[in-house]
Scaffold this active site. Sequence first.
Site, PDB file in Angstrom:
ATOM      1  N   CYS A  33     -11.194  11.851 -46.634  1.00 37.17           N
ATOM      2  CA  CYS A  33     -11.864  13.071 -47.088  1.00 37.17           C
ATOM      3  C   CYS A  33     -11.701  14.214 -46.098  1.00 37.17           C
ATOM      4  O   CYS A  33     -12.076  15.334 -46.374  1.00 37.17           O
ATOM      5  CB  CYS A  33     -13.335  12.808 -47.363  1.00 37.17           C
ATOM      6  SG  CYS A  33     -14.303  12.567 -45.876  1.00 37.17           S
ATOM      7  N   CYS A 102     -18.930  18.246 -45.548  1.00 35.35           N
ATOM      8  CA  CYS A 102     -18.617  18.129 -44.121  1.00 35.35           C
ATOM      9  C   CYS A 102     -19.885  18.171 -43.286  1.00 35.35           C
ATOM     10  O   CYS A 102     -20.023  17.456 -42.299  1.00 35.35           O
ATOM     11  CB  CYS A 102     -17.716  19.272 -43.683  1.00 35.35           C
ATOM     12  SG  CYS A 102     -16.714  19.958 -44.981  1.00 35.35           S
TER      13      CYS A 102
END
Lengths: 126, 385
Positions: A33, A102
């Site tokens: 990711c 994030c």
Amino acid sequence: MYSDRVMDHFTNPRNVGEIPDANGVGEVGNARCGDIMKMWIKVENNVITDIKFKTFGCGAAIATSSMITEMAKGKTLEEAEQITNQQVAEALEGLPPVKMHCSNLAADALTAAIADYKKRAAGTSA
Amino acid sequence: MKRIYMDHAATTPVRPEVLEAMLPYFSAEFGNPSSVYSWGRSARKALEGARDQVAALLGASPNEIVFTAGGSEGANLAIKGVAWADQNRGRHIITSAIEHHAVLDTVLWLETQGFEVTILPVDEYGLVSPAQVEAALRPDTILVSIMHANNEVGTIQPISEIGAIVRRHGARFHTDAVQTAGSLDLKVDALNVDLLSISAHKFYGPKGVGALYVRKGVRLSPHIHGGGQEKRRRSGTENVAGIVGLAKAFELAQAERETEVPRLTRLRDRLIEGLQRIPNTRVNGSLDSRLPGNVNVCFEYIEGESLLLNLDLRGIAASSGSACTSGSLDPSHVLLAMGLSHEIAHGSLRLTLGRDNTEEDVDFVLQEIPGIVERLRSMSPLYQG
Ligand SMILES: Cc1ncc(COP(=O)(O)O)c(C=O)c1O
Ligand SMILES: [Zn+2]
């Protein structure tokens, strides 16, 4: 796109590196990711006396890692466990909505490091 | 601080000569080309003059040119237009895995509307194989769309060869030439294409204007209905100033190809060579069949957005295929289709050179990047340097 505070932590990240004699280490995220955070903590008398990180990731990932190390240093484990991703984002004067993925890693990394410390502590006392 | 723009594949500034050519059509010559009086007639003259210019540069005839609002509209009109017009002949469409989303998402949407789609893979350099196109063609294939050159890695496809194969099988062939209009020859007969789309802002023209070449005899179902402009293929009062700008910019770019392409190629190779000196760096795309201004590399162990932010702090504008710059969790579909792992694809950097870049710019970038990469690597848990 990023606030001044995010850019400050991105350009001058606090507490970057590793702690060789850390007694808790946590790693979250994966390279798939695009964000990985690894956190080292040194715990003495239930207090986080030192904390360092290494991050592979975007501006938000690096800034949140840096921010949370500042927030956690000197806190008891119980206090540190209470720090949420939301609080980290607020301390950075907000993050862009697309960056939720994030920025949700920082508290998870810290929690993972504390869990590792507790596991090790339980192992030595047993 | 000196600012260096190295993102010419994203967009380019309008050249002064182009702006100058456009200006009258915003004010003094503001007429609607469909009007009969003098204002209308001069707008019509400018519009048809631009059409003649574009047609000549493509080796086409003027009534084969449809002006659009850019590359995305050109691709949509070409693909949906042929799909709708020819659906009684067949419902199979072929494209490649590395197309721009303007093509890929259009084809995937058609799949939801009952069309059958084959998405061809590419090799490690991003090349589509003509043999695979041939193998994928079926009696019910109505359209093949393969881009002329890729916007991320710069790989130039063997369009002429693919076009000859597609024609033999009786399907229509569209190429997205948005990235090549400023640097390669686009004569449609040599390319063996039936449809070709370009966009002015990629070659120093204005944004929001493009052209679609439609070979005579190719049926196209319009998707903007209305006043019947562009021979009923695209209704709406024409963007006269934009179209004049497109034609002027296209003409200048094609005229300067001979000097600009070798210049850009030299700068590109200097940049690639310099970046390759950084350890754990790989160059993406083909080194032989590559756009003159395209540089695309992956630095292992670091993430693209943090690299871009650091470059921006030093005045350098570039782009990346990392997930964190795209707003999704996946990095560039182009790099993944070329077989790169997610880990490595997140660390990609694209630098695309243009008219305003000099050797000093290249050397400045080469001076700045190694330190940034080293610093980010020293912060990366993946790096065991
Ligand atoms: C290869 C390619 N096709 C299509 C487009 C879309 O063009 P436009 O931005 O003019 O709609 C672009 C630009 O981003 C491109 O690079
Ligand atoms: Zn991120």
